[in-house]
Every structure is written in structure tokens, then in C-alpha cells.
Design an enzyme around this catalytic site. Structure first.
Site, mmCIF file in Angstrom:
data_model
loop_
_atom_site.group_PDB
_atom_site.id
_atom_site.type_symbol
_atom_site.label_atom_id
_atom_site.label_comp_id
_atom_site.label_asym_id
_atom_site.label_seq_id
_atom_site.Cartn_x
_atom_site.Cartn_y
_atom_site.Cartn_z
ATOM 1 N N LYS A 15 0.818 -1.217 0.000
ATOM 2 C CA LYS A 15 0.000 0.000 0.000
ATOM 3 C C LYS A 15 0.853 1.269 0.000
ATOM 4 C CE LYS A 15 -1.841 -0.437 4.048
ATOM 5 N NZ LYS A 15 -1.219 -1.595 4.678
ATOM 6 N N ARG A 90 -8.833 1.428 10.847
ATOM 7 C CA ARG A 90 -8.513 0.011 11.060
ATOM 8 C C ARG A 90 -9.711 -0.733 11.610
ATOM 9 N NH1 ARG A 90 -2.466 -1.719 12.379
ATOM 10 N NH2 ARG A 90 -2.961 -3.033 10.615
ATOM 11 N N ARG A 129 12.661 -9.972 5.029
ATOM 12 C CA ARG A 129 13.387 -8.767 5.402
ATOM 13 C C ARG A 129 14.593 -9.098 6.277
ATOM 14 N NH1 ARG A 129 11.487 -3.471 8.406
ATOM 15 N NH2 ARG A 129 10.590 -4.950 9.863
ATOM 16 N N ARG A 162 14.791 -9.855 12.123
ATOM 17 C CA ARG A 162 14.218 -9.418 13.400
ATOM 18 C C ARG A 162 13.182 -10.432 13.871
ATOM 19 N NH1 ARG A 162 13.356 -3.098 12.220
ATOM 20 N NH2 ARG A 162 15.474 -2.431 12.681
ATOM 21 N N ARG A 173 0.527 -11.563 13.203
ATOM 22 C CA ARG A 173 0.174 -10.212 12.749
ATOM 23 C C ARG A 173 -0.914 -10.263 11.666
ATOM 24 N NH1 ARG A 173 5.667 -8.299 11.419
ATOM 25 N NH2 ARG A 173 5.085 -6.886 9.761
#
Ligand SMILES: [Zn+2]
Length: 220
Positions: A15, A90, A129, A162, A173
Site C-alpha cells: 500500500k 482500522r 526482510r 528481526r 500479525r
């Protein structure tokens, strides 16, 4: 032209990239909630300072504070002809508050774009990542790999994944996001302003689908 658009989608849906590009093209600000909160806190406005108190404690900034800040942001001169909202609302409660706010400002939402990206693709994007321990530079094992695997291009530091980017954390998540957002999608679907676009594929193709959805197709 006036254009008020919401970009909805799970983390990793792309997004932000699209919002940056298209907001510039349409001449309206890209309002990302996180940036907006940090900016307000930095400027030290009364609401900004209130938001800062929660952020400093690592707590979620309450709805009324976020909505107040969105209202202030949308009333700024650069947003008279619209905005791309990214990361807000949200929840249905926030969506209702946003509707009230826009009504008070004499405007309304034009379109809500939902970025539909499959779960395996989201996992691939979000778990790829890597962050440099030395300088904090970020890489992605697929889309932005370092020249030498595991080593930072800039400082030769060691790259690490991470905890937040590990598969288990990412899956949680995504679950939270889905649970939170499905009533929101239903809310906008009922009002017939929701367009689902396929958020996979080339950035330019996704952009074209969004332009069509908001009636801002670029003549070829
Ligand atoms: Zn580095």
C-alpha cells in the site's frame, strides 16, 4: 479534481509504495497514520503531545486521539482537494468516526481500495526482510538482496532477521489484521465504495488497477 481514497490491506501488501506514487500523481497528500502521529508529536500540538504520551509507553494511541489528528490533518491546505489515507481506519468504529468527520468538513469518501494479496505471498514478502546489525540498512532476500548474502553492502555488517519478521510473528500479525479488518471490508462493501484489487504482480499493473478503480485512468 477532488479525490478522497482509503488504501486498505494487510502489512506487506504494498500500500505504502502505491500511495506514495499515486498521491503525487493526483496532487494530494499521502497520509500514513504512523507518520502523521510522529509528525504531530514532533510539532507538539496538544493532540500530538497526547499521542506522544501513549507512543512513549509503547501503547496504542486511542481512537479519539487518532481521529482528532486525522481531522486536523485533513483540514490542512494541502488536503483541500483530497488525500490518500493509508493505515486508517482500522476498525468499524474508526470508519464511522471518519465518515462523521468528512461530513462535518462537507466532503465524503470516493473509494476504498483493498489490496488483496495471498497469504503465502505476504509471508514470503514479510519474512524476507533482513536488517543490518551495524547501520540498520534493510534488505529483502528476494526483492532487494545484498551483494553478498548475509552481509551489508554499506558497512559489511552482519544481517539478521528481526524477531518480528519471523514466520510465527508474521502469521500472528496477519491473523490479527484479518480479524480486525473483515468487518471493515463489510462496512464499505455495503456502502458500495469498496474495490478489491489484486495486489500481486508488477507495481505498474497494480497502479493501473487502482487508477481505474478511482476513475483516474491515464489515457494511453
Ligand atoms: Zn550496514
Amino acid at each position: 479534481m477532488s479525490l478522497r481514497v482509503i488504501f486498505l490491506g494487510p502489512p506487506g501488501a504494498g500500500k505504502g509504495t502505491q500511495a506514495d506514487e499515486l498521491a503525487r500523481e493526483w496532487g494530494v497528500p499521502h497520509i500514513a497514520t504512523g507518520d502523521m502521529l510522529r509528525e504531530a508529536a514532533r510539532r507538539g500540538t496538544p493532540l500530538g503531545l497526547e499521542a506522544k504520551r501513549f507512543m512513549d509507553e509503547g501503547a496504542l494511541v486511542p481512537d479519539d486521539v487518532v481521529i482528532g489528528l486525522v481531522g486536523e490533518r485533513l483540514a490542512e491546505p494541502d488536503a483541500v482537494s483530497g488525500a490518500v489515507l493509508d493505515g486508517f481506519p482500522r476498525t468499524v468504529a474508526q470508519a464511522e468516526a471518519l465518515d462523521r468527520l468528512l461530513r462535518e468538513q462537507g466532503t465524503a469518501l470516493d473509494r476504498v481500495i483493498f489490496f488483496n494479496v495471498s497469504r503465502p505471498e505476504l509471508l514470503r514478502r514479510l519474512t524476507g526482510r533482513r536488517v543490518c546489525r551495524g547501520c540498520g540498512a534493510t534488505y529483502h532476500v528476494v526483492s532487494a538482496p545484498p551483494r553478498v548474502p548475509g552481509v551489508c553492502d554499506r558497512c559489511q555488517g552482519q544481517l539478521e532477521q528481526r524477531v518480528d519478521d519471523r514466520e510465527e510473528a508474521v502469521a500472528t500479525r496477519l491473523d490479527v489484521y484479518e480479524t480486525q479488518t473483515s468487518p471493515l471490508l463489510e462496512y464499505y462493501r455495503r456502502r458500495s465504495i469498496l474495490t478489491e484489487i489484486k495486489g500481486e504482480g508488477a507495481v505498474e499493473d497494480v497502479a493501473a488497477a487502482i487508477r481505474t478503480a478511482v476513475g483516474q485512468a491515464v489515457p494511453s
